[in-house]
Design an enzyme around this catalytic site. Sequence first.
Site: not given
Length: 175
Positions: A41, A84
């Site tokens: 990701s 993230k």
Amino acid sequence: MSNTNLGEEVKDWIVSILIAVVLAFFIRYFIVELYMVEGPSMRPTLVNSERLVVNKFIYRFKAPEKGDVLVFRYPKDPSRDFIKRVIAVAGDTIEIKEGRVFLNGQLLNETYILEKTRGSYPMATVPAGHVFVMGDNRNNSEDSRFRDVGFVPLEMIKGKAVMIFWPIDQLKTLP
């Protein structure tokens, strides 16, 4: 060596070991922690199996900033951690349309992504005490665009990723 000297030496070793354990515990839980990247990701910034140093201390003195790469507890299952990038902070508006991310009405210049973002996200304002996060590999990232993550509360943030230390040939600091 007399029993008295042996006893003193054993006592010194036990005290030294206890101090080391307490220091290690303090450092791990309050200062820095080591993490392993799992999944794609955050490609290309971070890749699967890289090891990171995460500064757990920094956000005690300042709020996360746009662009920070951070580790947070997954809101749906706090036993899991996610990594993230902060895209928006409290008070910012965020919108995704036509494969582009708009922050406060301005197109966001994202040099760290490889492809346009699929899908859209309606204009929303980040509430106080929260951040909006996205993976750099937008089309393969479960992030704030999804209901199970949403706006991440500041108290769920564990720290800021500051360095890749493994593999050694990838050693570098993160912005």
